[in-house]
Scaffold this motif. Structure first.
Motif, PDB file in Angstrom:
ATOM      1  N   TRP A   1       8.811  -1.007  -8.961  1.00  0.00           N
ATOM      2  CA  TRP A   1       9.158  -0.206  -7.775  1.00  0.00           C
ATOM      3  C   TRP A   1       7.859   0.102  -7.051  1.00  0.00           C
ATOM      4  O   TRP A   1       7.098   0.971  -7.459  1.00  0.00           O
ATOM      5  CB  TRP A   1       9.874   1.082  -8.183  1.00  0.00           C
ATOM      6  CG  TRP A   1      10.340   1.903  -7.009  1.00  0.00           C
ATOM      7  CD1 TRP A   1       9.563   2.664  -6.186  1.00  0.00           C
ATOM      8  CD2 TRP A   1      11.677   2.031  -6.522  1.00  0.00           C
ATOM      9  NE1 TRP A   1      10.322   3.262  -5.211  1.00  0.00           N
ATOM     10  CE2 TRP A   1      11.635   2.896  -5.402  1.00  0.00           C
ATOM     11  CE3 TRP A   1      12.910   1.506  -6.932  1.00  0.00           C
ATOM     12  CZ2 TRP A   1      12.779   3.250  -4.682  1.00  0.00           C
ATOM     13  CZ3 TRP A   1      14.033   1.857  -6.217  1.00  0.00           C
ATOM     14  CH2 TRP A   1      13.977   2.710  -5.108  1.00  0.00           C
TER      15      TRP A   1
ATOM     16  N   GLU B   1       5.982   1.438  -3.756  1.00  0.00           N
ATOM     17  CA  GLU B   1       6.231   2.259  -2.570  1.00  0.00           C
ATOM     18  C   GLU B   1       4.976   3.049  -2.215  1.00  0.00           C
ATOM     19  O   GLU B   1       4.449   3.811  -3.028  1.00  0.00           O
ATOM     20  CB  GLU B   1       7.389   3.226  -2.814  1.00  0.00           C
ATOM     21  CG  GLU B   1       7.701   4.131  -1.631  1.00  0.00           C
ATOM     22  CD  GLU B   1       8.863   5.067  -1.911  1.00  0.00           C
ATOM     23  OE1 GLU B   1       9.098   5.970  -1.091  1.00  0.00           O
ATOM     24  OE2 GLU B   1       9.533   4.896  -2.954  1.00  0.00           O
TER      25      GLU B   1
ATOM     26  N   THR C   1       6.544 -12.251  -2.898  1.00  0.00           N
ATOM     27  CA  THR C   1       7.580 -11.229  -2.739  1.00  0.00           C
ATOM     28  C   THR C   1       7.296 -10.421  -1.478  1.00  0.00           C
ATOM     29  O   THR C   1       6.552  -9.441  -1.529  1.00  0.00           O
ATOM     30  CB  THR C   1       7.620 -10.288  -3.964  1.00  0.00           C
ATOM     31  OG1 THR C   1       7.741 -11.062  -5.155  1.00  0.00           O
ATOM     32  CG2 THR C   1       8.786  -9.323  -3.857  1.00  0.00           C
TER      33      THR C   1
ATOM     34  N   GLU D   1       8.748  -4.766   2.762  1.00  0.00           N
ATOM     35  CA  GLU D   1       9.060  -4.248   4.089  1.00  0.00           C
ATOM     36  C   GLU D   1       8.010  -3.223   4.516  1.00  0.00           C
ATOM     37  O   GLU D   1       7.675  -2.305   3.762  1.00  0.00           O
ATOM     38  CB  GLU D   1      10.441  -3.586   4.077  1.00  0.00           C
ATOM     39  CG  GLU D   1      10.896  -3.093   5.441  1.00  0.00           C
ATOM     40  CD  GLU D   1      12.268  -2.454   5.403  1.00  0.00           C
ATOM     41  OE1 GLU D   1      13.222  -3.082   5.878  1.00  0.00           O
ATOM     42  OE2 GLU D   1      12.370  -1.332   4.863  1.00  0.00           O
TER      43      GLU D   1
ATOM     44  N   THR E   1      15.475  -6.709 -14.364  1.00  0.00           N
ATOM     45  CA  THR E   1      16.722  -6.019 -14.011  1.00  0.00           C
ATOM     46  C   THR E   1      16.579  -4.527 -14.242  1.00  0.00           C
ATOM     47  O   THR E   1      17.553  -3.790 -14.217  1.00  0.00           O
ATOM     48  CB  THR E   1      17.892  -6.546 -14.857  1.00  0.00           C
ATOM     49  OG1 THR E   1      17.613  -6.281 -16.241  1.00  0.00           O
ATOM     50  CG2 THR E   1      18.098  -8.025 -14.633  1.00  0.00           C
TER      51      THR E   1
ATOM     52  N   GLU F   1      17.186 -15.102  -1.689  1.00  0.00           N
ATOM     53  CA  GLU F   1      17.305 -13.665  -1.556  1.00  0.00           C
ATOM     54  C   GLU F   1      16.152 -13.078  -0.766  1.00  0.00           C
ATOM     55  O   GLU F   1      16.283 -12.049  -0.122  1.00  0.00           O
ATOM     56  CB  GLU F   1      17.350 -13.016  -2.938  1.00  0.00           C
ATOM     57  CG  GLU F   1      18.645 -13.274  -3.686  1.00  0.00           C
ATOM     58  CD  GLU F   1      18.653 -12.555  -5.026  1.00  0.00           C
ATOM     59  OE1 GLU F   1      17.747 -11.713  -5.242  1.00  0.00           O
ATOM     60  OE2 GLU F   1      19.532 -12.834  -5.843  1.00  0.00           O
ATOM     61  N   ARG F   2      15.009 -13.765  -0.782  1.00  0.00           N
ATOM     62  CA  ARG F   2      13.820 -13.207  -0.153  1.00  0.00           C
ATOM     63  C   ARG F   2      13.622 -13.676   1.289  1.00  0.00           C
ATOM     64  O   ARG F   2      12.619 -13.376   1.909  1.00  0.00           O
ATOM     65  CB  ARG F   2      12.575 -13.585  -0.972  1.00  0.00           C
ATOM     66  CG  ARG F   2      12.537 -12.854  -2.302  1.00  0.00           C
ATOM     67  CD  ARG F   2      11.435 -13.379  -3.178  1.00  0.00           C
ATOM     68  NE  ARG F   2      11.410 -12.638  -4.421  1.00  0.00           N
ATOM     69  CZ  ARG F   2      10.771 -13.034  -5.496  1.00  0.00           C
ATOM     70  NH1 ARG F   2      10.115 -14.170  -5.489  1.00  0.00           N
ATOM     71  NH2 ARG F   2      10.788 -12.306  -6.598  1.00  0.00           N
TER      72      ARG F   2
ATOM     73  N   THR G   1      13.566 -13.718   5.142  1.00  0.00           N
ATOM     74  CA  THR G   1      13.516 -12.652   6.136  1.00  0.00           C
ATOM     75  C   THR G   1      13.822 -13.236   7.502  1.00  0.00           C
ATOM     76  O   THR G   1      13.769 -14.440   7.718  1.00  0.00           O
ATOM     77  CB  THR G   1      12.115 -12.009   6.169  1.00  0.00           C
ATOM     78  OG1 THR G   1      11.154 -13.001   6.558  1.00  0.00           O
ATOM     79  CG2 THR G   1      11.740 -11.468   4.794  1.00  0.00           C
TER      80      THR G   1
ATOM     81  N   THR H   1      11.025  -2.725  -3.399  1.00  0.00           N
ATOM     82  CA  THR H   1      11.865  -2.094  -4.421  1.00  0.00           C
ATOM     83  C   THR H   1      13.149  -2.847  -4.719  1.00  0.00           C
ATOM     84  O   THR H   1      13.822  -2.541  -5.702  1.00  0.00           O
ATOM     85  CB  THR H   1      12.243  -0.669  -3.972  1.00  0.00           C
ATOM     86  OG1 THR H   1      12.995  -0.740  -2.744  1.00  0.00           O
ATOM     87  CG2 THR H   1      11.002   0.179  -3.744  1.00  0.00           C
ATOM     88  N   GLU H   2      13.514  -3.807  -3.886  1.00  0.00           N
ATOM     89  CA  GLU H   2      14.843  -4.406  -4.010  1.00  0.00           C
ATOM     90  C   GLU H   2      14.906  -5.555  -5.007  1.00  0.00           C
ATOM     91  O   GLU H   2      15.920  -5.748  -5.671  1.00  0.00           O
ATOM     92  CB  GLU H   2      15.330  -4.885  -2.641  1.00  0.00           C
ATOM     93  CG  GLU H   2      15.557  -3.745  -1.650  1.00  0.00           C
ATOM     94  CD  GLU H   2      16.105  -4.237  -0.332  1.00  0.00           C
ATOM     95  OE1 GLU H   2      16.294  -5.470  -0.214  1.00  0.00           O
ATOM     96  OE2 GLU H   2      16.334  -3.415   0.571  1.00  0.00           O
ATOM     97  N   GLN H   3      13.841  -6.344  -5.118  1.00  0.00           N
ATOM     98  CA  GLN H   3      13.902  -7.538  -5.955  1.00  0.00           C
ATOM     99  C   GLN H   3      13.761  -7.239  -7.441  1.00  0.00           C
ATOM    100  O   GLN H   3      14.272  -7.974  -8.273  1.00  0.00           O
ATOM    101  CB  GLN H   3      12.806  -8.527  -5.539  1.00  0.00           C
ATOM    102  CG  GLN H   3      12.922  -9.008  -4.101  1.00  0.00           C
ATOM    103  CD  GLN H   3      14.176  -9.807  -3.851  1.00  0.00           C
ATOM    104  OE1 GLN H   3      14.743 -10.359  -4.782  1.00  0.00           O
ATOM    105  NE2 GLN H   3      14.623  -9.863  -2.607  1.00  0.00           N
ATOM    106  N   GLY H   4      13.066  -6.155  -7.773  1.00  0.00           N
ATOM    107  CA  GLY H   4      12.872  -5.824  -9.174  1.00  0.00           C
ATOM    108  C   GLY H   4      11.794  -6.626  -9.864  1.00  0.00           C
ATOM    109  O   GLY H   4      11.665  -6.575 -11.086  1.00  0.00           O
TER     110      GLY H   4
END
Length: 314
Positions: free
Chosen positions: A151, A153, A188, A191, A230, A245-246, A248, A291-294
């Motif tokens: 995570w 941030e 990765t 944002e 996960t 998934e990545r 943009t 934070t979204e991909q883990g």
């Protein structure tokens, strides 16, 4: 005011007209231009040089609060121009060493770097995930070293009143990779948001914190599968699913070397208007979120966030 330049036919006529004015009048005229212009017109004649280098001129170019920012240093200089050039050539630490301040040499616009100590970094108080360290190439006492997080941030704010009004600014994260390498930073996209507090972000983009394609790193499986966290465990999924998934909607900003031992990646732009934004306490906020991909990330050394006038083409 008519712009005065040196080198062309019409500019010689303008310079000649300027040279016929009393010195204090010349100083008044030059004080309504830019620091770069004052340096240019100083080559016209001895009279203009004396006027263009006067304290009357350079006091106008200095921010009103300069004496409270650098009172000890100002005593070492014999003129306001020397003080200005000192602030343009080198930054000074303010706010108990948590920020640095300097002037853009050509325009006199105010610039800042907020150190990692002045930002909100998730998990910074947990030595397992981040740790504070000294770095001889940093202007601050400590930098933040990323040890191991999934995570990611970082958030920060700065008051509009601290910045130059009527100015387009760019925001950059200043960072580098530790000697033992990194993990999860080159593939990765995270944002990045920049905007006024309480309003929709003026700028939204995606950034990498290491140039793309630098991996493979430890923690990834070989072949066509990638290890992804996960939360409490790891699973292997096909690489193409991770990349899908990545995706943009726009381009991804990548770090560029600065020449001072650090790299920078652009987080976004904003415009600090002419209105009294400082009167109502308005602030600019910025963030970097992964934070979204883990994915687990490590190896980053983070010095801070730099806010400086936007260059043409940025």
């Amino acid at each position: 005011m008519e712009q005065i330049q040196v080198g062309g036919g019409s500019s010689r006529n303008g310079a000649a007209r300027l040279d016929t004015l009393p010195e204090d009048c010349i100083s008044m005229v030059v004080s309504h231009s830019w620091p770069r212009d004052a340096c240019v017109v100083a080559s016209v004649s001895k009279t203009v040089k004396s006027a263009a280098e006067s304290d009357l001129v350079w006091d106008k170019f200095l921010p009103p609060e300069y004496s409270s920012l650098v009172p000890p240093r100002s005593l070492d200089f014999s003129s306001k121009k020397e003080i200005y050039m000192s602030l343009a050539d080198d930054s000074v630490l303010i706010d108990d060493g948590k920020k640095s301040f300097w002037l853009e040499k050509a325009s006199g616009k105010k610039c800042y770097m907020l150190s990692a100590m002045d930002l909100n970094i998730a998990w910074i108080d947990r030595p397992l995930y981040w740790k504070w360290k000294k770095d001889p190439e940093s202007k601050f006492e400590k930098v933040a070293k990323l040890r191991h997080v999934c995570w990611f941030e970082i958030r920060g704010k700065i008051s509009c009143g601290m910045l130059s009004k009527g100015t387009h600014y760019s925001v950059y994260a200043v960072l580098k990779i530790g000697g033992s390498g990194s993990r999860g930073l080159d593939d990765t996209p995270m944002e990045a948001l920049v905007g006024f507090v309480g309003e929709e972000a003026a700028s939204k983009t995606f950034v990498l914190l290491e140039p793309k394609g630098t991996y493979p790193r430890g923690g990834y499986s070989s072949g066509s599968f990638r290890e992804v966290s996960t939360g409490c465990s790891w699973i292997e999924i096909p690489v193409e699913e991770v990349e899908e998934e990545r995706e943009t909607d726009g381009s991804v900003e990548e770090p560029k070397e600065r020449g001072d031992g650090w790299s920078e990646v652009k987080l976004g732009n904003f415009y600090n208007g002419d209105g009294g934004c400082d009167d109502d306490g308005n602030k600019i906020e910025f963030s970097i979120m992964g934070t979204e991909q883990g994915d687990w990330k490590s190896g980053l050394i983070f010095q801070g966030v730099e806010i400086r006038p936007k260059k043409e083409g940025d």
